[in-house]
Design a protein around this motif. Structure first.
Motif, PDB file in Angstrom:
ATOM      1  N   LEU A   1      -4.629   6.389   1.236  1.00 16.34           N
ATOM      2  CA  LEU A   1      -4.058   5.052   1.089  1.00 16.34           C
ATOM      3  C   LEU A   1      -4.368   4.568  -0.320  1.00 16.34           C
TER       4      LEU A   1
ATOM      5  N   ALA B   1       0.994   5.450   1.015  1.00 19.54           N
ATOM      6  CA  ALA B   1       0.349   6.379   1.938  1.00 19.54           C
ATOM      7  C   ALA B   1       0.980   7.760   1.789  1.00 19.54           C
TER       8      ALA B   1
ATOM      9  N   TRP C   1       0.844  -1.186   0.000  1.00 16.41           N
ATOM     10  CA  TRP C   1       0.000   0.000   0.000  1.00 16.41           C
ATOM     11  C   TRP C   1       0.880   1.237   0.000  1.00 16.41           C
TER      12      TRP C   1
ATOM     13  N   ARG D   1      -7.479   4.424  -2.932  1.00 20.50           N
ATOM     14  CA  ARG D   1      -8.559   3.624  -2.343  1.00 20.50           C
ATOM     15  C   ARG D   1      -9.299   4.311  -1.193  1.00 20.50           C
ATOM     16  N   PHE D   2      -8.544   4.781  -0.196  1.00 21.77           N
ATOM     17  CA  PHE D   2      -9.175   5.311   1.010  1.00 21.77           C
ATOM     18  C   PHE D   2      -8.585   6.669   1.377  1.00 21.77           C
TER      19      PHE D   2
ATOM     20  N   GLU E   1      -3.484   1.351  -3.343  1.00 22.86           N
ATOM     21  CA  GLU E   1      -3.150  -0.064  -3.429  1.00 22.86           C
ATOM     22  C   GLU E   1      -2.254  -0.306  -4.644  1.00 22.86           C
TER      23      GLU E   1
END
Lengths: 312, 312
Positions: free
Chosen positions: A132, A41, A39, A82-83, A134
């Protein structure tokens, strides 16, 4: 102390990295291995402190852009956003809510899911997004550029700066350039393809090509040559520059906030990438032995090109 | 619109959650399943806008506290804090750097690793921390409280508010209370033990017991009764309250920024948890059928207790 100094001082003082950390501070994103996946960040904060900025851009624009610039950092690693976590606030809750609605618009646009965050009160509209992403291919770092690689950029340069120049001169057009400035379009699909093709280095152009090219050089221990004549500059950007007596090539090299990808790769990889994209990929120079980014105009080095520093 | 309204409006407008999302917006943290582990994620922003605040607290304090309050959110899920992203800035880079040094102190203290972030320029010292924590037991949510459970709090209440009260009156002591305000101590070990013992609900007290108890009630669809006489209040907190003519119990119920854990659990679980801790766990009331948090003084309901709202 400028922004780079702050980052350098902090980076020199880090504790030992836990085993999950594949790439720490210093690239567009960190990379961590969680379970069976890698991942990325990152976080980026926007502060809209100036009243003139708030006359140009709505709180929704600010919220949207805060997400877009983080998505761009993820794209620059070759990952899929993603987030997000989002924190922010303004002097009144109505502005805060409108900003957060722009965040939600961007979440829908870029298919990222908001996990939470914080609202607070701030004199100037302030928003921070942590993201975040992927990875499905090895991350593309800034440090892999090798002498002999070509340097290429996606899309066009200077459009955001031209939009800003128009706004600063009380123009509300061209709409296309102003939108480039207010609602940038991160290059996530291009980033993923570039990662699959194993380009050698990549970053997103946030602080201007002159600054960001130097970053690839420093991280990779190489130098580069960029020819200003090759920078992809649109007709409307040239027209705005002509109207306000600015050099378009210089604007494109220093303007910042393009959120295009700067990519280093061998020629065959650049060709393959170019064929995989639905928009232009332009070779603007090459990676060489040595250090520093040399910008050439008609074959002659140009001095004193530099990008954006928050504390300068 | 107050802060809760902003959050509610946004929460009502969420896209469908990806399959990794176990718990979305609305608890102390979100919970996402990445690979073979569950992770919690949260963010909290601090804005030190007021000059008097900056006379009390150093930039290092502000940076430290920004990490501590996020660690506390992770503790409230029963998770272990692991990684942070940090964004922030001040009007000058020296203050920004000092704030980031406080962040690094807190990273060392709480054993969290900084993955990156952003520095920017802001008129008021502003810092946002996003945190990832790791779960080794099922997460403890706010929504699990059941009638018949006891309500308990770790440590003591009102100490941070008493420290603030002292500062507001130009006192620089008691040092212990002022430190409670400037550098809170999140209850990570207690949170992990509570999660292993399967307490029914938990949150960290950031906005004051009166507000936060209501949050557990709303999330769980229950009511609760809290007896003000039972609130754990230290002798020095009582003394400060007496000196400045404030009711200590009311301060403890509303003061905010305690960063203690409020826990709901059956009596036997509370007893087991209490035996596992090296500091007091105090039963302050119970969970009942119905709705709302009822605060009792000598058996009589007290009206109009409320905690902190950023926009009120």
């Amino acid at each position: 102390l400028n922004e780079l100094d702050v980052i350098r001082k902090l980076s020199s003082n880090l504790p030992d990295a836990p085993e999950e950390v594949i790439v720490g501070i210093g690239d567009d994103c960190a990379v961590i291995r969680l379970g069976d996946r890698d991942w990325v960040a990152a976080a980026d904060m926007l502060v809209s402190g100036h009243h003139f900025e708030m006359a140009w851009s709505t709180p929704e624009d600010v919220g949207y852009k805060a997400v877009a610039v983080n998505v761009s950092d993820v794209a620059a690693m070759g990952a899929t956003p993603r987030f997000i976590l989002v924190s922010g606030g303004a002097d009144d809750s109505e502005t805060t809510l409108r900003c957060m609605e722009g965040v939600m618009q961007a979440c829908a646009e870029f298919d990222v899911f908001p996990l939470g965050g914080d609202t607070t009160r701030a004199a100037a509209l302030t928003i921070d997004v942590a993201i975040l992403g992927e990875l499905t291919a090895p991350p593309v770092l800034r440090s892999g550029a090798r002498p002999g690689d070509l340097l290429a950029v996606t899309g066009e340069l200077g459009a955001s700066a031209a939009g800003l120049l128009a706004l600063q001169n009380d123009h509300r057009e061209p709409e296309r350039l102003i939108q480039k400035h207010l609602r940038p379009e991160p290059r996530t699909a291009a980033g993923r393809i570039a990662a699959r093709l194993r380009v050698s280095a990549m970053l997103d152009l946030s602080d201007g090509l002159a600054t960001d090219a130097k970053r690839i050089c420093e991280a990779s221990g190489v130098g580069c040559r960029v020819e200003l004549e090759k920078l992809p500059i649109s007709e409307d950007t040239r027209e705005i520059c002509a109207r306000f007596d600015r050099d378009a090539k210089e604007l494109a090299a220093t303007g910042g906030e393009d959120y295009e990808l700067l990519i280093s790769a061998p020629e065959d990889v650049v060709t393959a990438l170019s064929e995989g994209l639905e928009f232009p990929l332009t070779v603007i120079g090459s990676v060489i032995e040595g250090e520093g980014a040399i910008f050439l105009r008609n074959g002659n080095p140009v001095q004193n090109l530099s990008g954006w520093d928050h504390f300068s």
